[in-house]
Write a protein that holds these residues in place. Sequence first.
Motif, PDB file in Angstrom:
ATOM      1  N   ILE A  13      -6.831   4.203  -2.868  1.00 43.48           N
ATOM      2  CA  ILE A  13      -6.228   3.295  -2.548  1.00 43.48           C
ATOM      3  C   ILE A  13      -6.844   2.278  -2.243  1.00 43.48           C
ATOM      4  O   ILE A  13      -6.944   1.102  -2.717  1.00 43.48           O
ATOM      5  CB  ILE A  13      -4.686   3.843  -1.580  1.00 43.48           C
ATOM      6  N   GLY A  14      -7.947   2.546  -1.542  1.00 36.37           N
ATOM      7  CA  GLY A  14      -9.422   1.080  -1.684  1.00 36.37           C
ATOM      8  C   GLY A  14     -10.011   0.715  -2.308  1.00 36.37           C
ATOM      9  O   GLY A  14     -10.096  -0.111  -3.147  1.00 36.37           O
ATOM     10  N   HIS A  15      -9.942   1.294  -3.941  1.00 30.41           N
ATOM     11  CA  HIS A  15     -10.613   1.121  -5.000  1.00 30.41           C
ATOM     12  C   HIS A  15      -9.373   0.022  -5.820  1.00 30.41           C
ATOM     13  O   HIS A  15      -9.841  -1.348  -6.640  1.00 30.41           O
ATOM     14  CB  HIS A  15     -10.543   2.351  -6.525  1.00 30.41           C
ATOM     15  N   ASP A  16      -7.889   0.610  -6.064  1.00 34.47           N
ATOM     16  CA  ASP A  16      -6.664  -0.112  -6.223  1.00 34.47           C
ATOM     17  C   ASP A  16      -7.411  -1.331  -5.392  1.00 34.47           C
ATOM     18  O   ASP A  16      -6.848  -2.311  -6.556  1.00 34.47           O
ATOM     19  CB  ASP A  16      -6.164   0.992  -6.182  1.00 34.47           C
ATOM     20  N   ARG A  38       0.441   6.351  -7.607  1.00 30.56           N
ATOM     21  CA  ARG A  38      -0.856   6.792  -7.533  1.00 30.56           C
ATOM     22  C   ARG A  38      -0.839   8.323  -7.668  1.00 30.56           C
ATOM     23  O   ARG A  38      -1.933   8.929  -7.999  1.00 30.56           O
ATOM     24  CB  ARG A  38      -2.305   6.664  -6.554  1.00 30.56           C
ATOM     25  N   GLY A  39       0.023   9.076  -7.055  1.00 28.93           N
ATOM     26  CA  GLY A  39       0.186  10.213  -6.499  1.00 28.93           C
ATOM     27  C   GLY A  39      -1.058  10.486  -5.480  1.00 28.93           C
ATOM     28  O   GLY A  39      -0.983  11.334  -5.628  1.00 28.93           O
ATOM     29  N   SER A  40      -1.450  10.084  -4.492  1.00 27.53           N
ATOM     30  CA  SER A  40      -2.712  10.289  -3.664  1.00 27.53           C
ATOM     31  C   SER A  40      -2.563   9.237  -2.072  1.00 27.53           C
ATOM     32  O   SER A  40      -2.156   7.951  -2.253  1.00 27.53           O
ATOM     33  CB  SER A  40      -3.668   9.629  -4.696  1.00 27.53           C
ATOM     34  N   SER A  41      -3.198   9.728  -1.485  1.00 31.14           N
ATOM     35  CA  SER A  41      -2.858   8.495   0.370  1.00 31.14           C
ATOM     36  C   SER A  41      -4.526   8.954   0.821  1.00 31.14           C
ATOM     37  O   SER A  41      -4.647   8.602   1.472  1.00 31.14           O
ATOM     38  CB  SER A  41      -2.400   8.878   0.691  1.00 31.14           C
ATOM     39  N   ASP A  42      -5.018   9.406  -0.588  1.00 31.57           N
ATOM     40  CA  ASP A  42      -6.617   9.468  -0.402  1.00 31.57           C
ATOM     41  C   ASP A  42      -7.661   7.653  -0.172  1.00 31.57           C
ATOM     42  O   ASP A  42      -7.311   6.869  -1.329  1.00 31.57           O
ATOM     43  CB  ASP A  42      -7.451   9.521  -1.368  1.00 31.57           C
ATOM     44  N   PRO A  43      -7.905   7.435   0.942  1.00 27.97           N
ATOM     45  CA  PRO A  43      -8.075   6.100   1.367  1.00 27.97           C
ATOM     46  C   PRO A  43      -9.196   5.953   0.466  1.00 27.97           C
ATOM     47  O   PRO A  43      -8.966   4.271  -0.192  1.00 27.97           O
ATOM     48  CB  PRO A  43      -8.917   6.130   2.547  1.00 27.97           C
ATOM     49  N   THR A  48       1.379  -0.727   0.000  1.00 29.25           N
ATOM     50  CA  THR A  48       0.181  -0.038  -0.239  1.00 29.25           C
ATOM     51  C   THR A  48       0.725   1.489   0.129  1.00 29.25           C
ATOM     52  O   THR A  48       0.528   2.370  -0.707  1.00 29.25           O
ATOM     53  CB  THR A  48      -1.332   0.084   1.150  1.00 29.25           C
ATOM     54  N   GLY A  49       2.333   1.092   0.451  1.00 30.13           N
ATOM     55  CA  GLY A  49       2.829   2.403   0.385  1.00 30.13           C
ATOM     56  C   GLY A  49       3.370   2.957  -0.866  1.00 30.13           C
ATOM     57  O   GLY A  49       2.900   3.723  -1.291  1.00 30.13           O
TER      58      GLY A  49
END
Length: 246
Positions: free
Chosen positions: A184-187, A176-181, A169-170
């Motif tokens: 990242i949750g969608h990925d 992704r250039g984003s730490s939006d949950p 996840t890190g």
Amino acid sequence: MLFPSLKPILAGNAAIDLVWLALGSAPMAEFAAHARPAAIVLDLQHGLWERGTVEAAIASTGQRVPVIARCADNTHAAIAQALDAGAASVLVPLIETVDDARRALDASRYPPRGSRSAGGVRPLLGGVAAMLEADTQVSVGLMIETVAGVENAQAIAALPGIDYLFIGTGDLSLSRGSSDPDVIGHDCAQVLAAARAHGLPCGIYTGSAEAARQAHGQGYRMAVAASDIDLLKQGLQSALAAAAPA
């Protein structure tokens, strides 16, 4: 097989809680094994491990806990060193394409299934026949931790010979250039779906026992319940805070 195989655990349905070790301490691995997690991960990519301490750490777990080696990179040398030390599984980082996955699989198996070089002190302790038999018990995990890896997850998961996928996840957040949950949750959900579609367990890096519990509830078979860095940091902070004058 000199040490426990991860394959029977992967074949079951139980949650697989991991202890992640990066500080390069063989005694810490022994303490971790004493706690009886489902498996221990030695982080050879970003951790402080050297070849001798890897050998000692795997030896110190005895017959109790399978050891997963997160390899330094996707090369024959890195994968062979981890397996020669007796790791039950290699976890190969930064898999982005089907070709990356094929290369990792090839390096993890002796001929005719792959091109891993025969040798090493520990594999040959029981002789060549035992070495070849141990090869059948090695598990190969692939880390999906970039946008490209997510986009190719279905094709990667379809390759024969993969034992599990694992989401980093890190690095995925960095890629992704984003730490939006939600993003990242969608990925992560895409990778989980790809693994399930091809009958593979899927793991994910989680930062706490509570996060690991939540991940299991979402369908991830493997999650990190504890890491040596976080436990040491939290333990020291807690002790000093408790000792401070009121």
